[in-house]
Enzyme design. Structure first.
Site, short mmCIF file in Angstrom:
data_model
loop_
_atom_site.label_atom_id
_atom_site.label_comp_id
_atom_site.label_asym_id
_atom_site.label_seq_id
_atom_site.Cartn_x
_atom_site.Cartn_y
_atom_site.Cartn_z
N HIS A 242 0.99 -1.29 -0.29
CA HIS A 242 -0.23 0.34 -0.15
C HIS A 242 1.20 1.17 -0.11
O HIS A 242 2.20 1.24 0.30
CB HIS A 242 -0.93 -0.13 1.50
N CYS B 210 -9.73 -8.11 6.15
CA CYS B 210 -10.11 -6.35 5.68
C CYS B 210 -11.35 -5.28 6.25
O CYS B 210 -12.70 -5.93 5.19
CB CYS B 210 -9.15 -5.98 4.69
N TYR C 232 -3.04 3.63 2.18
CA TYR C 232 -4.57 3.71 1.11
C TYR C 232 -3.34 2.56 0.57
O TYR C 232 -2.76 2.29 -0.20
CB TYR C 232 -4.96 4.80 0.59
N THR C 233 -4.46 1.36 -0.75
CA THR C 233 -4.02 0.41 -1.92
C THR C 233 -4.94 0.82 -2.92
O THR C 233 -6.46 0.69 -3.15
CB THR C 233 -5.18 -0.78 -1.02
#
Length: 402
Positions: A166, A338, A182-183
């Site tokens: 990420h 997740c 964030y990815t």
């Protein structure tokens, strides 16, 4: 392997065989003219060179012989070519077939794409320095969620983010630098930009910065970050349980596993949301499901399902996990979670009751059981952890923060 991939590989094989056949044909013709391909560089020269020097007339004789051989070629000579170990083929008919022409076009385009378009492509990410990228486009997904597209320095640039990792995003809020992870939902097939899927919260920090961005304004990015990196074949199966925006790191790995025809990894995704309209990237997921139905399975779970809903109802349960998620302790599989903290807490309890491996609470570098904490908001923490097959008796439930 799906049907389009099998058809492409079959066409590629036929193209290769036709080239082999042509090679044998020209070898036969040259040998009939008194030449040996293994001594191609010596054509026109004797095996034991005389003491007299070779004259220009000798070269002209060689040239005339080759030209004469080419002039005498007849299309009918290619209608019954013997391919060693395969049989006799009509190369004229084969070369004019749609399959051959399409394959030749694909091979040519692929070579051009690889050699020309990929040449000089840079990776602008820097793990040690903040880089600024301007907002190029905002794509509204729902009332509080949008895809933010940021422009890279050059049109042929790629972000260069390894699959499974990420980026960090920094912004100054009330005089303080706030950093969140964030990815991106884009990958290195997307040139010149990268996309972030962001859900805005009323009391959020960075998400409100994104929501207020105007076209041309920039964000600061650093990366890659994280210790996990996906590689083809790292497991026979990957199970995923995601909630809400927890789909963003999942989609990155799903695409990587499915787009490679030589990666035999299968993937199962359990995706939980409140309402059907909250399902993010549903079109992308459904497209992947249609194309890779043999390798990819999805179970949607909704708190408030619409009439006629055929997916899961309520929260992700112990029964959902038992039915759809193989135990990593007894299979060559990995498990990735997740979602928001309450969901993660419930999943850990389910794992314990099912006697699945549990992540440990103190992280150590090199652990195979990984727990990835992505702080996206002050009121929402996205927690991810991987559970690979390993010697769990030695791990004792340890967790690795990546």
């Amino acid at each position: 392997m799906n049907r389009p991939q099998a058809a492409f590989l079959a066409s590629l094989l036929f193209t290769f065989l036709s080239l082999v056949a042509l090679l044998h044909y020209f070898d036969k013709k040259l040998k009939a003219a008194g030449y040996d391909v293994s001594n191609l560089i010596l054509i026109g020269l004797p095996q034991n060179p005389p003491s007299d020097p070779v004259t220009m007339a000798d070269f002209q004789t060689i040239q005339a012989t080759i030209v004469d051989t080419l002039k005498n070629l007849n299309v009918d000579d290619f209608r019954a070519v013997q391919v060693p170990g395969i049989g006799t083929y009509d190369l004229v008919e084969f070369a004019s077939s749609p399959a051959f022409l399409v394959t030749a076009a694909i091979v040519t385009a692929t070579a051009f794409y690889s050699k020309v378009l990929h040449t000089g492509r840079t990776k602008p990410l820097n793990p040690n320095a903040w880089q600024e990228y301007p907002l190029e486009k905002k794509i509204v997904v729902s009332h509080n969620t949008a895809i933010y597209r940021f422009t890279l320095p050059h049109q042929q640039d790629v972000l260069g983010l390894p699959v499974g990792q990420h980026i960090s995003v920094s912004a100054e809020i009330n005089g303080k630098d706030v950093v969140r992870s964030y990815t991106p939902i884009s990958n290195d097939d997307d040139r010149g930009h990268f996309d972030l899927l962001i859900k805005t919260y009323e009391k959020g920090n960075i998400s409100r910065v994104f929501a207020s961005l105007k076209l041309g304004e920039t964000i600061r990015v650093k990366g890659p970050k994280g210790n996990f990196q996906y590689s083809p074949g790292m497991a026979d199966h990957i199970s995923m349980i995601a909630g809400g925006t927890g789909i963003t790191p999942m989609i990155q790995i799903i695409r990587a596993a499915l787009r490679n025809p030589f990666d035999k990894t299968t993937v199962t995704l359990i995706y939980a949301n409140v309402n059907e309209e909250d399902i993010l990237l549903k079109d992308d997921l459904e497209e992947l499901l249609d194309v890779h139905e043999a390798k990819f399975k999805i179970l949607y779970v909704l708190n408030n399902p619409p009439p006629g809903w055929k997916g899961g109802v309520g929260f992700v349960t112990k029964e959902h996990i038992k039915e759809h998620v193989p135990n990593p302790a007894t299979t060559n599989s990995k498990l990735l979670f997740c979602g928001p903290p309450p969901m993660i807490g419930a999943m850990k309890k389910h794992l314990e009751e099912l006697k699945y491996p549990a992540p440990r609470t103190v992280s150590k570098a090199g652990d195979q059981v990984m727990y990835n904490m992505l702080m996206t908001e002050s009121i929402l923490t996205i927690l991810c952890f991987f559970l690979p097959r390993s010697s769990y008796s030695k791990l004792k439930g340890d967790i690795l923060v990546v």
